[in-house]
Motif scaffolding. Sequence first.
Motif, short mmCIF file in Angstrom:
data_model
loop_
_atom_site.label_atom_id
_atom_site.label_comp_id
_atom_site.label_asym_id
_atom_site.label_seq_id
_atom_site.Cartn_x
_atom_site.Cartn_y
_atom_site.Cartn_z
N SER A 1 0.79 -1.26 -0.21
CA SER A 1 0.15 -0.05 0.04
C SER A 1 0.91 1.11 0.16
CB SER A 1 -0.72 0.13 1.04
OG SER A 1 -1.11 -1.25 1.67
N VAL A 2 1.88 1.15 0.76
CA VAL A 2 2.90 2.38 0.91
C VAL A 2 3.41 2.38 -0.55
CG1 VAL A 2 5.03 3.09 1.94
CG2 VAL A 2 3.42 1.97 3.36
N LEU A 3 3.92 1.57 -0.99
CA LEU A 3 4.51 1.58 -2.56
C LEU A 3 3.74 2.15 -3.54
CD1 LEU A 3 6.56 -1.72 -2.69
CD2 LEU A 3 7.54 0.49 -2.64
N ALA A 4 2.36 1.90 -3.27
CA ALA A 4 1.55 2.32 -4.26
C ALA A 4 0.87 3.80 -4.00
CB ALA A 4 -0.04 1.32 -4.15
N ASP A 5 1.05 4.08 -2.61
CA ASP A 5 0.59 5.43 -2.30
C ASP A 5 1.51 6.04 -1.08
OD1 ASP A 5 -0.96 7.82 -1.88
OD2 ASP A 5 -3.01 6.54 -1.24
N PRO A 6 2.62 6.39 -1.25
CA PRO A 6 3.41 6.75 -0.07
C PRO A 6 2.92 8.05 0.74
CG PRO A 6 4.71 7.28 -2.14
CD PRO A 6 3.14 6.76 -2.44
N ARG A 7 1.89 8.06 1.27
CA ARG A 7 1.33 9.28 2.03
C ARG A 7 1.25 8.85 3.50
NH1 ARG A 7 -4.39 10.11 1.42
NH2 ARG A 7 -4.51 7.89 0.56
N ALA A 8 1.75 10.02 4.49
CA ALA A 8 1.79 9.58 5.72
C ALA A 8 0.52 8.56 6.33
CB ALA A 8 1.54 11.18 6.62
N SER A 9 -0.75 8.82 5.98
CA SER A 9 -1.69 8.25 6.45
C SER A 9 -1.52 6.65 6.30
CB SER A 9 -3.09 8.62 6.03
OG SER A 9 -3.30 8.52 4.75
N VAL A 10 -1.22 6.32 5.05
CA VAL A 10 -0.94 4.95 4.64
C VAL A 10 0.37 4.60 5.23
CG1 VAL A 10 -0.74 3.57 2.86
CG2 VAL A 10 -2.00 5.62 2.37
N VAL A 11 1.26 5.22 5.42
CA VAL A 11 2.65 4.73 6.17
C VAL A 11 2.16 4.30 7.68
CG1 VAL A 11 4.76 5.84 6.98
CG2 VAL A 11 4.06 6.14 4.54
N GLU A 12 1.36 5.09 8.26
CA GLU A 12 0.98 4.88 9.64
C GLU A 12 0.18 3.63 9.85
OE1 GLU A 12 -1.80 7.15 12.87
OE2 GLU A 12 -0.80 8.37 11.45
N ARG A 13 -0.70 3.51 8.76
CA ARG A 13 -1.38 2.34 9.04
C ARG A 13 -0.88 0.85 8.68
NH1 ARG A 13 -5.57 1.58 5.62
NH2 ARG A 13 -4.89 3.41 4.18
N ALA B 1 12.44 7.02 -12.08
CA ALA B 1 11.71 7.71 -11.37
C ALA B 1 10.70 7.15 -10.44
CB ALA B 1 10.84 8.71 -12.44
N ASP B 2 10.36 5.96 -10.60
CA ASP B 2 9.62 5.10 -9.46
C ASP B 2 10.14 4.64 -8.39
OD1 ASP B 2 7.66 5.36 -11.76
OD2 ASP B 2 8.25 3.25 -12.62
N LEU B 3 11.52 4.86 -8.31
CA LEU B 3 12.13 3.96 -7.06
C LEU B 3 11.93 5.04 -6.05
CD1 LEU B 3 15.49 2.88 -8.98
CD2 LEU B 3 13.35 1.53 -8.31
N ASP B 4 11.51 6.15 -6.06
CA ASP B 4 11.58 7.18 -4.94
C ASP B 4 10.47 7.17 -3.84
OD1 ASP B 4 13.93 8.18 -5.63
OD2 ASP B 4 13.08 9.88 -6.60
N GLY B 5 9.57 6.23 -4.23
CA GLY B 5 8.32 6.00 -3.26
C GLY B 5 8.75 5.79 -1.68
N LEU B 6 9.47 4.96 -1.54
CA LEU B 6 9.91 4.21 -0.44
C LEU B 6 10.64 5.10 0.48
CD1 LEU B 6 9.00 1.93 1.49
CD2 LEU B 6 11.31 0.89 0.79
N ALA B 7 11.50 5.84 -0.15
CA ALA B 7 12.27 6.93 0.36
C ALA B 7 11.68 8.19 0.96
CB ALA B 7 13.57 7.44 -0.55
N PHE B 8 10.56 8.33 0.06
CA PHE B 8 9.61 9.47 0.41
C PHE B 8 8.80 9.06 1.58
CE2 PHE B 8 5.43 11.57 -0.24
CZ PHE B 8 5.69 12.98 -0.09
N ALA B 9 8.41 7.77 1.43
CA ALA B 9 7.62 7.53 2.54
C ALA B 9 8.11 7.51 4.22
CB ALA B 9 7.11 6.02 2.43
N LEU B 10 9.57 7.08 3.87
CA LEU B 10 10.18 7.17 5.18
C LEU B 10 10.38 8.48 5.79
CD1 LEU B 10 13.32 4.71 4.67
CD2 LEU B 10 11.39 4.42 5.98
N SER B 11 10.17 9.70 5.09
CA SER B 11 10.02 10.86 5.90
C SER B 11 8.92 10.82 6.87
CB SER B 11 9.92 12.08 4.90
OG SER B 11 8.92 11.84 4.04
N PHE B 12 7.78 9.97 6.50
CA PHE B 12 6.70 10.11 7.46
C PHE B 12 6.66 9.05 8.81
CE2 PHE B 12 5.08 11.04 3.17
CZ PHE B 12 4.96 12.36 3.52
#
Length: 259
Positions: free
Chosen positions: A62-74, A105-116
């Motif tokens: 879910s995080v890879l598909a949509d790396p938003r704070a609320s998804v990361v938290e869940r 360009a698709d590789l950054d999602g998880l790195a972005f998610a880690l900021s949350f």
Amino acid sequence: MLVLGVCSLKGGVGKTSVTLGLASAALARGVRTLVIDLDPQGDATMALAVDDAGGTGADVASVLADPRASVVERAIAPSGWADDGLDVMRGSARSAAHDGPGSDADLDGLAFALSFVGDYELVLLDCPPSLGNLTRAGLTACDRAVVVTEPGLFSVMAVGRAMRTIDELRRGPAPALQPLGVVVNRVRGRSTEQAFRLEELRSLYGPLILTPFVPERAALQQAQGAARGVHTWPGEPAAALADVFDDLLDRALRAPRTT
Ligand SMILES: Nc1ncnc2c1ncn2[C@@H]1O[C@H](COP(=O)(O)OP(=O)(O)O)[C@@H](O)[C@H]1O
Ligand SMILES: [Mg+2]
């Protein structure tokens, strides 16, 4: 926060075992840790006794598909190993859908998610056994990576390929990524074939070969089967394994960081 990827391009060499050993050492020492289970097989999630009773339905896919704070938290749940201090971003078979070819360009999602994620001192990433986009996205989120190997012929060759992948990612999407070194797993004291391969590893990778080596011990499998950390497993072999992972954790936390 140190983000450490545990990878190898082969299955069964001990990525998950090393991830779990380091997590166990971190928990024993009170180092707040998050384990991210990127492998579609979800072994780390199972061995870390993640209680899914409250089932949020979210996981690393879910995080890879949509790396938003609320998804990361869940997607993050506590490990059953302790009341506090060790969390898991759940793995699932669904992450395989993210392993296909894609652009950098698709590789950054998880790195972005880690900021949350919360305030962890250590993030351990258990990678799948391939060079696909899941591993590449995982390593792109890391500061450091260890390559796990056994002292056998094909495993030694796979270390070279993993090292080249780390190098290639550093020159591309992951400028902060550096190899911490090679963890040698399942070492048996009296094997001459292994002794030969260990010499070969030392001559090829020199100081990148991390010590101590991880010995082959049934206690490791027993602790994993019981979904416990090796630091809480009874007996002398488990205590010796715990010491090994303590030393490897020390080495990881001591590594100078650029970020
Ligand atoms: N040092 C070791 N001693 C004994 N068994 C081990 C050791 N390392 C790994 N194993 C076992 O080997 C199998 C594969 O290890 P695992 O960590 O799942 O590898 P990977 O994650 O690389 O596929 C598991 O059953 C694990 O318990
Ligand atoms: Mg594994």
